[in-house]
Design a protein around this motif. Structure first.
Motif, PDB file in Angstrom:
ATOM      1  N   ILE A  15       0.882  -1.139   0.270  1.00  0.00           N
ATOM      2  CA  ILE A  15       0.132   0.026   0.114  1.00  0.00           C
ATOM      3  C   ILE A  15       0.801   1.315  -0.125  1.00  0.00           C
ATOM      4  N   MET A  18       2.160   1.634  -3.455  1.00  0.00           N
ATOM      5  CA  MET A  18       1.039   1.964  -4.397  1.00  0.00           C
ATOM      6  C   MET A  18       0.776   3.454  -4.082  1.00  0.00           C
ATOM      7  N   LEU A  19       0.864   3.890  -2.861  1.00  0.00           N
ATOM      8  CA  LEU A  19       0.506   5.178  -2.594  1.00  0.00           C
ATOM      9  C   LEU A  19       1.464   6.332  -3.157  1.00  0.00           C
ATOM     10  N   LEU A  61      -6.005  17.464   3.074  1.00  0.00           N
ATOM     11  CA  LEU A  61      -6.407  17.307   4.208  1.00  0.00           C
ATOM     12  C   LEU A  61      -6.609  18.281   5.282  1.00  0.00           C
ATOM     13  N   VAL A  81     -14.322   5.502   2.860  1.00  0.00           N
ATOM     14  CA  VAL A  81     -13.542   4.290   3.488  1.00  0.00           C
ATOM     15  C   VAL A  81     -13.655   3.064   2.995  1.00  0.00           C
ATOM     16  N   THR A  84     -11.711   3.064  -0.392  1.00  0.00           N
ATOM     17  CA  THR A  84     -10.316   2.763  -0.208  1.00  0.00           C
ATOM     18  C   THR A  84     -10.068   1.280  -0.065  1.00  0.00           C
ATOM     19  N   ILE A  85     -11.010   0.706   0.890  1.00  0.00           N
ATOM     20  CA  ILE A  85     -10.642  -0.614   1.355  1.00  0.00           C
ATOM     21  C   ILE A  85     -10.921  -1.455  -0.013  1.00  0.00           C
ATOM     22  N   LEU A  88      -8.113  -0.686  -2.859  1.00  0.00           N
ATOM     23  CA  LEU A  88      -6.742  -1.281  -2.345  1.00  0.00           C
ATOM     24  C   LEU A  88      -6.601  -2.814  -2.198  1.00  0.00           C
ATOM     25  N   GLY A  89      -7.860  -3.497  -1.519  1.00  0.00           N
ATOM     26  CA  GLY A  89      -7.907  -4.801  -1.391  1.00  0.00           C
ATOM     27  C   GLY A  89      -7.565  -5.656  -2.439  1.00  0.00           C
ATOM     28  N   ALA A  91      -5.336  -5.552  -4.428  1.00  0.00           N
ATOM     29  CA  ALA A  91      -3.869  -5.689  -4.844  1.00  0.00           C
ATOM     30  C   ALA A  91      -3.416  -6.689  -3.998  1.00  0.00           C
ATOM     31  N   ALA A 230     -10.484  15.372   3.408  1.00  0.00           N
ATOM     32  CA  ALA A 230      -9.870  14.024   3.424  1.00  0.00           C
ATOM     33  C   ALA A 230     -10.893  13.144   2.591  1.00  0.00           C
ATOM     34  N   LYS A 231     -12.025  13.155   2.752  1.00  0.00           N
ATOM     35  CA  LYS A 231     -13.023  12.044   1.873  1.00  0.00           C
ATOM     36  C   LYS A 231     -13.019  12.250   0.546  1.00  0.00           C
ATOM     37  N   LEU A 234      -9.843  10.411  -0.155  1.00  0.00           N
ATOM     38  CA  LEU A 234      -9.894   9.089  -0.419  1.00  0.00           C
ATOM     39  C   LEU A 234     -10.625   8.508  -1.570  1.00  0.00           C
ATOM     40  N   LEU A 237      -8.161   8.858  -4.500  1.00  0.00           N
ATOM     41  CA  LEU A 237      -7.055   7.975  -4.249  1.00  0.00           C
ATOM     42  C   LEU A 237      -7.662   6.732  -4.839  1.00  0.00           C
TER      43      LEU A 237
ATOM     44  N   PHE C  11      -4.327  -8.139   4.940  1.00  0.00           N
ATOM     45  CA  PHE C  11      -4.319  -7.181   3.870  1.00  0.00           C
ATOM     46  C   PHE C  11      -5.660  -5.875   3.855  1.00  0.00           C
ATOM     47  N   LEU C  12      -6.810  -6.563   3.785  1.00  0.00           N
ATOM     48  CA  LEU C  12      -7.942  -5.733   3.898  1.00  0.00           C
ATOM     49  C   LEU C  12      -7.915  -5.000   5.313  1.00  0.00           C
ATOM     50  N   SER C  15      -5.642  -2.078   4.786  1.00  0.00           N
ATOM     51  CA  SER C  15      -6.382  -1.041   3.813  1.00  0.00           C
ATOM     52  C   SER C  15      -7.367  -0.202   4.609  1.00  0.00           C
ATOM     53  N   ALA C  26      -6.676  13.702   8.830  1.00  0.00           N
ATOM     54  CA  ALA C  26      -7.246  15.378   8.255  1.00  0.00           C
ATOM     55  C   ALA C  26      -7.870  15.784   9.708  1.00  0.00           C
TER      56      ALA C  26
END
Lengths: 326, 403, 120
Positions: A15, A18-19, A61, A81, A84-85, A88-89, A91, A230-231, A234, A237, C11-12, C15, C26
């Motif tokens: 992660i 990736m970021l 932010l 959120v 994002t999960i 990213l998940g 990967a 921030a939201k 995300l 992202l 992993f999750l 994340s 933030a």
């Protein structure tokens, strides 16, 4: 190392990588788009504007967090959120090199499709929870688009699965490194299947020409209209990561992943992923956007039957091709 | 789907002829409509324009345009200023084509005051107007691409490339007037600035670049599959309705009506320069694009002819009118219409009143306003995405529509 | 293989931590507005007062597509295990799947001719 520790370590490292890739990717995209449009792109922040993404993140932010009065607060906060999960998940099953996989699932392809397919949930959740008409329209479009393009995506992914006889991403890459890359041989269905995968991936990641859920010239910002700070970060992202992971999976499924001469496998995997990532930008800054009904018709009238045909051709290839030609 | 009154209305709406209010009533009964305020603060409403869209899903059932967010009382302001003070004010009306604003106003004043314009000045004005048309259509093409492709995608690529070519034209204007945008170069009875030495060569080299690039953009837009999908059959405005609504310019010619003031009521140098009027059939966004590409070519040809045939002589009358006292009208009313990039820009002036140095009444007929008046008729049946494309294809400039 | 699933789970979790971490960061960094106003929290609708809520019945026009999606997704579920064992099972499996897909595509063709795939 325990399995949990393994996953957590890989997760943290992957992660982080990736970021930073996304950060550099944003800088690169802006430079790239700038050059395409006969301008310079970012130049002020840092050498050649390299620190621009960092400045953007800090700015985002710091922004005030505004939740519109009419919104469903719980869903509104949950959606970014979840986005994002899920992005990213996916990967977790990426085979970076023969021994570098966060979770070497034997049904990695199914996991990838399932978790990737869940992305529509936070998108629609955001659209609905905002209580904003533009967001609602965007969310509705996103649902229609995601479920439609899920079908060609699955069909395109089936082709390498049939050809290699494995549902594990690592297994598919291993098969390719022992035999040949699917994008190169068999040319049909390999190459068209890749094209189909690429289009479906663009649609799933809401990239031009299929970015109708956010269509900023029509829906202002689509589902993210009401999101700030921030939201919004995300969501932004998640979209980039979705594209990046999609490129990586395309490289693994059709271009032999880590397979390549001279350099370590990881280098090849990264190089192929980034090459596909650049093609996404290239398409994005070249094409116009389709309308939502045209998008759906393209999917159901053309891509789906083509995908079915490719699956059958792949099956026939496995059945009838002479052993040496495999 | 059942053939209810609603669907029938929608289908007739797609053909371009529908009573906007009747379609609303047909829908009220059984559908849950969403009222969406589209504008004024919206990325694609070309400034501050507002449409209230009644949506059934994504289909527009009724569209109500609202203008006036950019109202600056220009006409009233003009009535308070003397005749010689007004060109800088109207420069800001159609802020994509300031040169033709000045031209329209100055021509009306000249007609009212009975002032003759030397031949060279008329040719220069024609040259400026045609160059301005090139710049304006280029900007339109770019913004139309933005509407179709988004500010964060392929659309902005075409947009910025169009801007690059438009810069060449603005550079030419800067050579002559010293300003890139608000030129203030038209005087009553002539022009303020003469052409600098070597200007013809600069015009030719700039136009050569623009012409070659236009060919590229034509391939990139008209021949592009996605562009065709998004513009063919979208926003069909038939010629009859367009005439009824007073739509003029490229929008009218795209509906197959052969009308162009440069040919039909020649002014400036157009009596000596033959204008080939570009028309297209279909009346959709695609036809409007075709017409504007044709006009880009035609304007380049006209600008070349104008600079090549530029007569020698004074650019202004024997005694230039610069002082308020020199321009006085005690009576009379005139209307002058010229063909701007957006259509017929009319100026109606009544002279006299308490102060003979100011117009008693001044009315501007903006082509953009009349183009916008077609929206309630052509939007029903289209989708939200189409609404953006249709609005963009009409090329409205709110500074001019709202004045 | 159980261990691989645990890895995926971990992993999750990482994340999730990232998502929450960004929100937390933030919260710490955020600049707070000195004055609050009602207008700021108004739903955005191009600067106008919104007319009614966005939570309304929405004519989606693609419910047929949704059914169709279920159909094809189930097809995919059937095809995935088949794809893996195709090599071993040979011609019989191939013919079975082909007939299955052909029947499905006949349905697709019927729907296409009925113009149910038109968006409006």
């Amino acid at each position: 190392m325990s399995a949990l520790g393994h996953g957590a370590l890989y997760g943290a490292v992957l992660i982080a990588v990736m970021l930073s890739t996304v950060a550099v990717g944003i800088w690169f995209e802006r430079k790239f788009a700038g050059r395409m449009q006969s301008r310079l792109g970012p130049t002020i922040v840092g050498p050649m504007g390299l620190l621009q993404p960092l400045a953007d993140v800090v700015k985002l932010l710091q922004k005030e967090d505004i939740i519109p009065a009419g919104a469903d607060r719980a869903l509104f906060n949950l959606a970014p959120v979840l986005a994002t999960i899920f992005s990213l998940g996916v990967a977790a099953v990426l085979p970076l090199s023969p021994h570098m996989i966060a979770a070497d699932l034997d049904i990695g392809v199914v996991y990838m499709l399932a978790v990737g397919g869940l992305m529509v949930v936070p998108t629609f959740m955001a659209g609905w929870a905002s209580n904003n008409k533009f967001a609602l329209l965007g969310g509705m479009r996103a649902v229609a688009q995601s479920i439609s393009y899920g079908v060609p995506l699955v069909l395109a992914v089936l082709v390498p699965v049939i050809l290699s006889g494995s549902l594990s991403l690592a297994g598919i890459v291993r098969w390719q490194s022992e035999h040949h890359w699917f994008a190169l041989w068999p040319v049909i269905p390999g190459l068209p299947a890749f094209a189909l995968y690429f289009m479906a991936m663009l649609a799933e990641a809401n990239r031009i020409p299929f970015d109708i859920p956010e269509a900023e010239s029509e829906l202002v910002a689509g589902v993210t209209t009401e999101y700030t700070g921030a939201k919004f970060t995300l969501f932004y992202l998640a979209e980039y990561v979705h594209t990046l992971v999609g490129s990586a999976i395309g490289a693994a499924l059709f271009f032999g992943g880590w397979d390549g001469p001279f350099a370590p496998g990881l280098h090849w995997m990264v190089a192929k992923t980034l090459a596909l990532f650049v093609v996404v930008y290239w398409v994005r800054w070249t094409l116009l956007r389709l309308r939502s009904d045209q998008l759906m018709e393209l999917c159901w009238k053309w891509l789906t039957p083509i995908g079915v045909a490719l699956v059958l051709i792949a099956a026939a290839w496995v059945q009838f091709a002479p052993q040496g030609a495999l | 789907m059942e053939m209810t009154e609603a669907t029938l209305t929608m289908q007739s709406a797609k053909r371009g002829r529908v009573d906007p209010h009747r379609s609303m009533r047909a829908y009220d009964a059984d559908a849950d409509l969403m009222l969406l305020h589209f504008g004024p603060q919206h990325p694609s409403t070309h400034g501050v324009f507002r449409m209230d869209l009644h949506l059934d899903g994504e289909i527009i059932v009724k569209a109500t345009p609202y203008v006036g967010y950019l109202h600056r009382a220009v006409e009233k302001l003009c009535e308070r200023l003397t005749y010689v003070q007004q060109t800088p004010v109207v420069d800001k009306n159609d802020y994509v084509s300031p040169m033709t604003n000045e031209q329209a106003l100055t021509m009306a004043f000249e007609k009212l005051l009975g002032v003759e314009v030397p031949r060279r000045a008329r040719w220069m004005r024609t040259l400026f107007a045609e160059l301005q048309r090139v710049a304006s259509h280029l900007l339109w093409l770019g913004t139309f691409a933005l509407d179709l492709g988004g500010a964060l995608g392929g659309g902005s690529t075409l947009f910025l490339h169009c801007f690059r070519e438009r810069e060449l034209i603005l550079d030419l204007f800067e050579e002559v007037t010293g300003a890139r945008f608000h030129y203030n170069t038209h005087l009553i009875g002539g022009n303020r600035h003469d052409l600098p030495a070597g200007f013809a060569a600069k015009v030719h080299s700039a136009l050569a670049i623009v012409e070659s690039r236009i060919a590229e953009y034509e391939v990139l837009s008209l021949n592009n599959g996605i562009f065709q999908m998004r513009s063919r059959g979208v926003g069909v405005l038939d010629g009859e309705l367009a005439l009824e609504l007073g739509v003029t310019g490229p929008n009218l010619r795209a509906s197959g009506v052969d009308h162009d003031l440069r040919r039909d009521a020649p002014y400036g140098a157009y009596d000596e320069l033959a204008v080939n009027v570009v028309t297209a059939q279909g009346g959709d966004c695609y036809a409007r694009t075709q017409v504007r590409f044709g006009e880009l070519r035609e304007s380049i040809r006209l600008a070349r002819a104008a600079i090549d045939g530029m007569p020698e002589g004074p650019i202004c009358g024997h005694k230039p009118i610069r002082q308020p006292g020199q321009a006085k009208a005690t009576s009379g009313q005139v209307y002058v219409g010229i063909e701007t990039p957006r259509g017929e820009l009319g100026t109606f002036v009544i002279g006299g009143g308490d102060t003979p140095t100011c117009p008693y009444r001044l009315k501007i007929r903006p082509p953009s306003l009349h183009a916008l008046s077609a929206l309630p008729y052509i939007l029903p049946g289209a989708t939200v995405s189409d609404a953006v494309a249709i609005l963009g294809s009409l090329d409205p400039i709110m500074g001019e529509a709202d004045r | 293989m159980q261990s691989a699933w645990l890895s995926a789970l971990a992993f999750l979790v990482v994340s999730t931590l990232l998502g929450l971490g960004v929100l937390g960061a933030a919260k710490a960094l955020r600049v707070r507005a000195r004055k609050d106003s009602r207008i700021k929290h108004l739903t955005y609708e191009c600067g106008e007062q919104p007319d009614g809520l966005a939570w309304m019945q929405f004519h989606a026009r693609y419910y047929v597509v949704a059914l169709f999606f279920v159909l094809f997704d189930v097809e995919a579920v059937f095809l995935f295990p088949w794809a893996v064992v195709l090599r071993e099972l040979g011609a019989q499996a191939f013919i079975a799947a082909v007939s299955f897909v052909v029947v499905l595509m006949l349905g697709w063709f019927y729907v296409l001719r009925k113009e149910a795939l038109q968006w409006q």
